[in-house]
Scaffold this active site. Structure first.
Site, mmCIF file in Angstrom:
data_model
loop_
_atom_site.group_PDB
_atom_site.id
_atom_site.type_symbol
_atom_site.label_atom_id
_atom_site.label_comp_id
_atom_site.label_asym_id
_atom_site.label_seq_id
_atom_site.Cartn_x
_atom_site.Cartn_y
_atom_site.Cartn_z
ATOM 1 N NE ARG A 159 -2.684 10.445 -12.251
ATOM 2 C CZ ARG A 159 -3.605 11.228 -11.708
ATOM 3 N NH1 ARG A 159 -3.237 12.217 -10.912
ATOM 4 N NH2 ARG A 159 -4.889 11.027 -11.946
ATOM 5 C CB ALA A 207 16.948 -36.615 26.553
#
Ligand code: UD1
Ligand code: CA
Length: 457
Positions: free
Chosen positions: A16, A423
């Protein structure tokens, strides 16, 4: 000392569940059903734990590990009595055998100890419970005058009167081994299912003048079995509610105890606060005053005092120091250790890295295989390029470094103490200490340049 054997019945097909996975390997709270049963059995320190397997037996053996387990094969599933029969040669001559079911995962150690007490080393003992709807279960039949258990009758074999009994057999029982050796081989399959019922032992016991004791489980969900996905889901909820209540009892603040999932062990200090929909897996330790925001997933993590995990963050196999701020939307992967006061912000991924006291990487970065010192500031969009397509390499960032936004650090590389990186740089070589290093093409502007005209169709 009383000899205790445990036999766990786990040979059934579990049709099941509608699944190719054997039933007892389906998980509850993140662990296979069978693992729950084995772990509980181990707490009783038995002489032996036998697991009877059949359907999917090989898969079960490969999944569940333990040198202390004796695997017993039941080729054909001819009933619970037949299943136990397969393990009979493994059981000692004396002592008691505790029968557990692989698909009844949550029976508590407390309930089992109680059953051992009533068995008193010599009686048979059954664990029962009372259900509003007893349909489908074996019923406990008692003597009207003495109240003693006289038999267990299966649903299909029960008379109309017996079907009205609400006290049912959970399947868990304790039988002295001498009786198992004597009676089990004599069980017959003359019943509605043509199965060898283990429960027939109870009637035999009574006929032979051996007392059948009984006790009841503390809570009904402890003895609930899993036959389908609905029952599995229901049992998961009962268990999660139980775990949440335990945490509340210990003083942990849960914004909503119905919205937390614990799949392992969660150990909390004082004044811990957990917002909704968090998942805790493996072993997670939260120190005093730790806050976990909504929708976080923590697996095998230690978070020290005062740290705050903001919403939608995940971490696995990590150690977080004191007073760190993590997230929202941070991902911290295995092998990461953060010292105290570290900040890992949104959309930052950290893998297999150490980060020193007070360092910050707050936006959109990837830090992998890195060793970051103290008071380092890593600007937005910084990436450690740790993989050359073949091998992984290490990035070392020493104390007091400042890395400008959108920088790539191509490993292996070292950024020396006090360096500042401009950066937009791509850094491939070691940088000198306390200097500004940048790698950027010069900014140019083209006089008279115009955008191309739009082509008309
Ligand atoms: C059994 C009990 C019933 C009890 C119920 C509780 C018997 C005859 N009946 O019924 O009194 O109320 O459990 O849930 O014992 N198994 C094997 N090999 C087999 C048959 C079963 O290993 O040949 C295992 C299953 O995998 C399962 C457990 O034994 O873990 C119970 O088997 P199941 O068929 O579900 O028993 P029930 O008919 O529900
Ligand atoms: Ca069953």
């Amino acid at each position: 000392m009383l000899k205790l054997n445990v036999v766990i019945l786990a040979a059934g097909a579990g049709k099941r569940m509608h699944s190719s996975l054997p039933k007892v390997l389906h998980t509850l709270a993140g662990r296979p059903l069978l693992t729950h049963v084995i772990n509980t059995a181990r707490k009783l320190s038995p002489n032996k734990i036998c697991v009877v397997i059949g359907h999917g037996g090989e898969t079960i053996r490969q999944t569940i590990i333990g040198d202390d387990l004796t695997w017993v094969i039941q080729e054909r599933q001819l009933g619970t009595g037949h299943a136990l029969m397969q393990a009979l040669s493994q059981l000692s001559d004396d002592g008691l055998t505790l029968i557990l079911y692989g698909d009844v995962p949550l029976v508590s150690i407390h309930t089992l100890r109680q059953l051992l007490v009533v068995a008193d080393g010599r009686n048979c003992a059954v664990l029962s419970t009372v259900l509003v709807n007893p349909f489908g279960y074996g019923r406990i039949v008692r003597d009207i005058e003495t109240g003693a258990v006289t038999a267990i009758v299966e649903q299909k074999d029960a008379s109309a009167e017996q079907q009205d009994i609400h006290e049912i057999n959970t399947g868990i029982m304790l039988i002295p081994n001498v009786y198992l050796h004597k009676w089990l081989p004599t069980i017959k399959n003359e019943n509605a299912h043509q199965e060898y019922y283990l429960t027939d032992i109870i009637e035999m016991s009574v006929k032979n003048g051996i007392h059948v004791a009984s006790s009841q489980a503390e809570s009904f969900w402890e003895v609930m079995g899993v036959n389908n996905k609905l029952q599995l889901a229901e049992l998961e909820r009962y268990f999660q509610k139980y775990c949440a209540n335990k945490l509340l009892d210990e003083g942990v603040s849960l914004i909503d105890p119905l919205r937390i999932d614990i799949r392992g062990e969660l150990i909390c200090g004082a004044d811990v606060e957990i917002d909704i929909n968090c998942i805790f897996e493996g072993t997670v330790k939260l120190g005093n005053h730790v806050q976990v925001g909504a929708h976080c997933i923590l697996r095998n993590a230690t978070v020290a005092t005062g740290s705050v995990i903001r919403p939608y963050s995940m971490m696995e196999d990590v150690e977080i120091g004191e007073n760190c701020k993590i997230g929202p939307y941070a991902r911290i992967r295995p092998g990461t250790r953060l010292a105290s006061e570290v900040q890992i912000g949104n959309f930052v991924e950290v893998k297999n890295s150490q980060i020193g006291v007070g360092s910050k990487t707050n936006h959109l970065s990837y830090i992998g295989d890195s060793c970051v010192g103290k008071n380092v500031n890593i600007g937005a969009g910084t990436i450690t390029c740790n993989y050359d397509g073949t091998n992984k390499h290490v990035t070392i960032i020493e104390d007091d470094v400042f890395i400008g936004s959108d920088t790539q650090l191509v490993a292996p590389v070292k950024i020396s103490k006090g360096s500042t990186i401009g950066a937009g740089s791509t850094i491939t070589k070691e940088t000198p200490a306390d200097q500004l290093t940048l790698s950027r093409s010069k900014q140019v502007s083209i006089v008279g340049w115009g955008r191309p005209p739009k082509i008309k169709k």
